[in-house]
Structures are given as C-alpha cells and as structure tokens.
Design an enzyme around this catalytic site. Structure first.
Site, PDB file in Angstrom:
ATOM      1  N   CYS A   1       3.359  -5.735  15.977  1.00  0.00           N
ATOM      2  CA  CYS A   1       2.915  -5.080  17.131  1.00  0.00           C
ATOM      3  C   CYS A   1       1.124  -5.690  16.801  1.00  0.00           C
ATOM      4  CB  CYS A   1       3.265  -3.440  16.778  1.00  0.00           C
ATOM      5  SG  CYS A   1       4.622  -3.098  16.338  1.00  0.00           S
TER       6      CYS A   1
ATOM      7  N   CYS B   1       5.043  -7.590   7.493  1.00  0.00           N
ATOM      8  CA  CYS B   1       5.913  -7.093   8.929  1.00  0.00           C
ATOM      9  C   CYS B   1       6.061  -8.136   9.397  1.00  0.00           C
ATOM     10  CB  CYS B   1       5.427  -5.672   9.213  1.00  0.00           C
ATOM     11  SG  CYS B   1       6.661  -5.143  10.391  1.00  0.00           S
TER      12      CYS B   1
ATOM     13  N   CYS C   1       2.980   8.555   1.386  1.00  0.00           N
ATOM     14  CA  CYS C   1       3.679   7.575   2.701  1.00  0.00           C
ATOM     15  C   CYS C   1       3.328   6.222   1.455  1.00  0.00           C
ATOM     16  CB  CYS C   1       2.316   7.298   3.462  1.00  0.00           C
ATOM     17  SG  CYS C   1       2.155   6.003   4.218  1.00  0.00           S
TER      18      CYS C   1
ATOM     19  N   LEU D   1       6.632   5.520  19.201  1.00  0.00           N
ATOM     20  CA  LEU D   1       6.643   5.023  20.932  1.00  0.00           C
ATOM     21  C   LEU D   1       6.091   4.175  21.400  1.00  0.00           C
ATOM     22  CD1 LEU D   1       9.090   5.430  22.877  1.00  0.00           C
ATOM     23  CD2 LEU D   1       7.749   7.118  23.954  1.00  0.00           C
ATOM     24  N   HIS D   2       4.344   4.802  21.093  1.00  0.00           N
ATOM     25  CA  HIS D   2       3.021   4.430  21.699  1.00  0.00           C
ATOM     26  C   HIS D   2       2.633   4.011  23.521  1.00  0.00           C
ATOM     27  CE1 HIS D   2       3.149   4.396  17.529  1.00  0.00           C
ATOM     28  NE2 HIS D   2       3.283   3.332  17.004  1.00  0.00           N
TER      29      HIS D   2
ATOM     30  N   CYS E   1      -2.244   1.610   7.759  1.00  0.00           N
ATOM     31  CA  CYS E   1      -1.543   0.649   7.113  1.00  0.00           C
ATOM     32  C   CYS E   1      -2.319  -1.002   7.162  1.00  0.00           C
ATOM     33  CB  CYS E   1      -0.298   1.285   7.589  1.00  0.00           C
ATOM     34  SG  CYS E   1       0.350   0.675   8.363  1.00  0.00           S
TER      35      CYS E   1
ATOM     36  N   CYS F   1      -1.037  -3.361  14.620  1.00  0.00           N
ATOM     37  CA  CYS F   1      -0.966  -3.120  13.814  1.00  0.00           C
ATOM     38  C   CYS F   1      -2.120  -3.578  12.370  1.00  0.00           C
ATOM     39  CB  CYS F   1      -0.090  -2.578  13.753  1.00  0.00           C
ATOM     40  SG  CYS F   1       0.613  -2.119  11.981  1.00  0.00           S
TER      41      CYS F   1
ATOM     42  N   GLU G   1       0.514  -1.344   0.020  1.00  0.00           N
ATOM     43  CA  GLU G   1      -0.371   0.482   0.335  1.00  0.00           C
ATOM     44  C   GLU G   1       0.812   1.383  -0.162  1.00  0.00           C
ATOM     45  OE1 GLU G   1      -3.152  -2.248   3.394  1.00  0.00           O
ATOM     46  OE2 GLU G   1      -2.318   0.330   3.241  1.00  0.00           O
TER      47      GLU G   1
ATOM     48  N   ASN H   1      -6.099   4.349  14.619  1.00  0.00           N
ATOM     49  CA  ASN H   1      -7.647   4.127  13.332  1.00  0.00           C
ATOM     50  C   ASN H   1      -8.242   2.587  13.996  1.00  0.00           C
ATOM     51  OD1 ASN H   1      -8.683   5.893  11.461  1.00  0.00           O
ATOM     52  ND2 ASN H   1      -5.884   6.028  10.694  1.00  0.00           N
TER      53      ASN H   1
HETATM   54  N1  SAH Z   1       6.814   0.403  10.766  1.00  0.00           N
HETATM   55  C1  SAH Z   1       7.732   1.984  11.079  1.00  0.00           C
HETATM   56  C2  SAH Z   1       6.392   2.781   9.525  1.00  0.00           C
HETATM   57  C3  SAH Z   1       5.669   1.986   9.687  1.00  0.00           C
HETATM   58  S1  SAH Z   1       4.134   1.688  10.348  1.00  0.00           S
HETATM   59  C4  SAH Z   1       6.942   2.256  12.866  1.00  0.00           C
HETATM   60  O1  SAH Z   1       5.849   1.595  13.555  1.00  0.00           O
HETATM   61  O2  SAH Z   1       7.246   3.823  12.579  1.00  0.00           O
HETATM   62  C5  SAH Z   1       3.511   4.072  10.176  1.00  0.00           C
HETATM   63  C6  SAH Z   1       2.354   4.436  11.988  1.00  0.00           C
HETATM   64  O3  SAH Z   1       2.017   3.742  11.326  1.00  0.00           O
HETATM   65  C7  SAH Z   1       3.489   3.445  12.718  1.00  0.00           C
HETATM   66  O4  SAH Z   1       3.625   4.443  14.352  1.00  0.00           O
HETATM   67  C8  SAH Z   1       2.713   2.376  13.731  1.00  0.00           C
HETATM   68  O5  SAH Z   1       2.454   2.353  14.715  1.00  0.00           O
HETATM   69  C9  SAH Z   1       1.112   3.477  12.984  1.00  0.00           C
HETATM   70  N2  SAH Z   1      -0.003   2.254  13.153  1.00  0.00           N
HETATM   71  C10 SAH Z   1      -0.129   1.716  13.146  1.00  0.00           C
HETATM   72  N3  SAH Z   1      -1.626   1.027  12.990  1.00  0.00           N
HETATM   73  C11 SAH Z   1      -2.306   1.623  13.077  1.00  0.00           C
HETATM   74  C12 SAH Z   1      -3.580   2.269  13.457  1.00  0.00           C
HETATM   75  N4  SAH Z   1      -4.685   0.773  13.217  1.00  0.00           N
HETATM   76  N5  SAH Z   1      -3.691   3.230  13.687  1.00  0.00           N
HETATM   77  C13 SAH Z   1      -3.279   4.121  13.787  1.00  0.00           C
HETATM   78  N6  SAH Z   1      -1.832   4.218  13.474  1.00  0.00           N
HETATM   79  C14 SAH Z   1      -1.222   2.736  13.061  1.00  0.00           C
END
Ligand code: SAH
Length: 345
Positions: free
Chosen positions: A120, A116, A109, A217-218, A335, A123, A96, A292
């Site tokens: 996480c 991946c 983007c 970071l989250h 994503c 995700c 994507e 999201n």
């Molecule tokens: N692997 C890298 C880049 C890809 S993800 C990273 O983790 O930074 C890009 C961003 O989208 C990251 O901050 C990720 O945590 C976030 N992300 C993943 N799923 C998401 C969701 N459902 N809603 C909002 N952000 C999300």
C-alpha cells in the site's frame, strides 16, 4: 541453540492439544491443562516456572518442546498512555504491538506478519515487503507480553498491526481461538482488519466466529484504489462490498469500512458521495481515519475542515460514521513506523 526447529512450540497449542501432548509422554491428560494454564493464564516464560508439574516431566518438555517468548526491545509511551512496543521474535525479526488503555477497556493491536506484501502506497510497513508469517503462538504472545505491561486486563483485540491477517489465515484463525478459549477474550471484542481478500472473507464468514470484520477500503472506486493499494485491487470494490454483504448476512455482524483520509487524494466531497453510494443498503459502519504522516512517503493529513465536511456528506447520505480517536499520535502510532525507525537510525 540446543533446540531443534522441528520440535513443537508449546505456545500456540490448545488445551486439547496439550492434553494429547502430555498423554504422548505417558502423563495424565490433566497435565496438559496445567501447561495451558501456565502458558495462557500465567504467562510463563519457561518450563521451569511450571512448578506443579513433576520435575521429570518438566525435563521431558524442555528437551522435546520449544517455549520461546517475545522480548521487549522498546516501549514508546504517548501522553494518552497509548504504548507502542517493538518486540523481538526468536529469529530476531521484530514486530510492533500497541497497548491502548481506555477508561472502560484495554485494547491491543497485534501484528500478523513480519512486514507485508500488500505494498500500500501510504503505509510504513509496506516499505520492506513481506519477511514471513507469524505463527499463531507468536500472535498470542504479543497479547500475553502486553498484558504483563498493562494496568488492567486486556478486553479487546484488533488485528491491525503489521501484515495482512487474511494472508496468514490459518495462524490468525487459530490465534483467535487461543485468545478466546485459552486467554478468555470475547470474540465479539476482536476485530480483523484486512485489505479485503475476497475468497478469504467468504471463508471467514463460514468459520462460525463472532469477530468483527474491518475492511481497509480507503477509496470509493477501483481507479483510485489501484493507485493506493495495488496488490489489494485484484478484487474490485464492488466484489469486496458483495463479500462483506455475505459476511454480514452469515454472521449478523456489522462490517466496518476503514477510510483513511489523505489530503487531496481521497478526501473530497465527491469521494464521500461516491463512498456513500457504494455502501448504500449494507449493514456497515465507516471509520474515518485521519492519515498519520510517514516520513518520505509524501502523503499528508487533511485539515480539520475537510475531515468534517467529508463526514457531513456521509452522514447526510445516511451512512453510519465513526472517527478514529486520535491516540498515540506523538509516538508515530501508524503501523510500521517504529520498526522502520529502529532499522534505519
Ligand atoms: N493489512 C491489514 C491490517 C494492518 S494495517 C489492513 O490493511 O487492514 C491497519 C490499518 O492501518 C489499515 O487500515 C491501514 O490501511 C492503516 N494504515 C496504514 N498506514 C497508515 C498510516 N500511515 N496512517 C493511518 N493509517 C494507516
């Protein structure tokens, strides 16, 4: 297919490399520059289009090299014009990429891997695991493909699509050089988003680049981060912040910390205080991202009030905060969601 997988891919080579390639076929070096121009400035899909090359040289290139471009499988256009593309690679895997036109700039983007490995918990991309790395040319091709669909010139690139950029380090760094030097996008307009691979952050700091580093970071502590981002938590949040300090000192670039807000998981005022204290004294900016929602993963977006109070605590502690604009919500812009939807009808 008549093409041999071991042949060199034209897309992904620099002007200098293409000049060397031209010379290796007994052509003057400037022919390499012409090829670079066709690839990166004119977005050629085939060698046949490169009409200012001698036709015998075009024949040679067609036989000795590979030029493949992504195919647009689908476009999902949101009411704010954010457009999410599903692109098919030559091996029919899909990634994507998102086009985000604003009044004063156009951002894309990009994905760096198919799938991946970071697993996480929140995700959508994590669900299928890692399939493979993208080549540098495949990363650049996403920008070229979206450029031809864009109303204006692409000015900004964020490496925030599928995959973990710092685990495909060499291809990502090469793609930065290609997008900068061949396509003409400023490095200062590029952002690499990562879960935070400490040794790779330190390596990137020495790369002499001017790109912005964004850390997903989250969570403000290791216990919580481990539950959300198991694979990323081999480094502690403290060592991650330390690596960002080194990055900021070497590059003089402000580091961004992305903080996903998930209801009742990491969105309390206590979490906000802990986050502010973790980042105290660092040249940085916190980007709050309301989650999201992804079907079947079970995490929820917090209400507006708790997002506001989280933000207020950070600001009260002197932390610089921005909030991600709500774009593309109607097209599941998180994503991985589009690819997942296309694979699980
Ligand atoms: N692997 C890298 C880049 C890809 S993800 C990273 O983790 O930074 C890009 C961003 O989208 C990251 O901050 C990720 O945590 C976030 N992300 C993943 N799923 C998401 C969701 N459902 N809603 C909002 N952000 C999300």
């Amino acid at each position: 297919m008549s093409h041999d997988d071991r042949l060199p891919h034209l897309l992904g080579m620099t002007s200098a490399e293409l000049m060397g390639l031209a010379e290796s076929f007994g052509q003057p070096a400037f022919r390499g520059r012409q090829i670079a121009d066709w690839l990166y400035k004119r977005s050629a899909h085939t060698v046949d289009e490169m009409t200012d090359l001698p036709s015998s040289f075009r024949d040679t290139l067609r036989d000795a090299c590979i030029l493949r471009r992504h195919e647009i499988v689908s476009r999902d256009i949101s009411s704010d014009h954010t457009t999410k593309f599903l692109l098919a690679l030559e091996d029919r895997n899909t990634v994507e990429s998102v086009l985000l036109p604003y009044a004063d700039r156009v951002s894309v983007c990009l994905s760096t891997q198919v799938g991946c490995a970071m697993a996480c918990a929140f995700c959508a991309t994590a669900v299928g695991g890692l399939v493979r790395d993208l080549r540098a040319g495949e990363i650049v091709d996403q920008a070229l493909t979206l450029q031809s669909e864009s109303p204006g010139r692409i000015t900004h690139v964020v490496y925030m699509g599928m995959g973990e950029p710092l685990l495909n380090y060499d291809n990502v760094v090469r793609s930065i050089h290609l997008l900068n030097e061949e396509v003409g996008i400023g490095q200062r307009h590029m952002t690499i988003s990562t879960v935070g691979i400490v040794p790779r952050i330190l390596q990137l700091a020495d790369e002499g680049l001017q790109v912005t580093l964004a850390i997903s970071l989250h969570a403000p502590n290791d216990t919580l981060r481990k539950t959300l981002m198991p694979a990323a938590s081999t480094s502690t949040v403290r060592s991650l912040v330390q690596a960002c300090r080194a990055y900021a000192e070497k590059t003089h670039r402000r580091v961004t910390f992305e903080y996903l807000l998930i209801r009742d998981v990491n969105d309390s005022q206590e979490h906000a205080r802990e986050l502010a204290s973790l980042l105290k004294g660092l040249l940085c900016n916190v980007n709050l991202i309301p989650y999201n929602e992804v079907e079947s993963l079970g995490f929820k977006r917090p209400g507006r009030d708790s997002i506001q109070s989280f933000r207020a605590v950070l600001e009260g502690e002197g932390t610089a905060v921005t909030q991600r604009m709500e774009r593309g919500h109607s097209i599941s812009a998180a994503c991985g969601q589009l690819r997942r939807r296309s694979e699980t009808p």
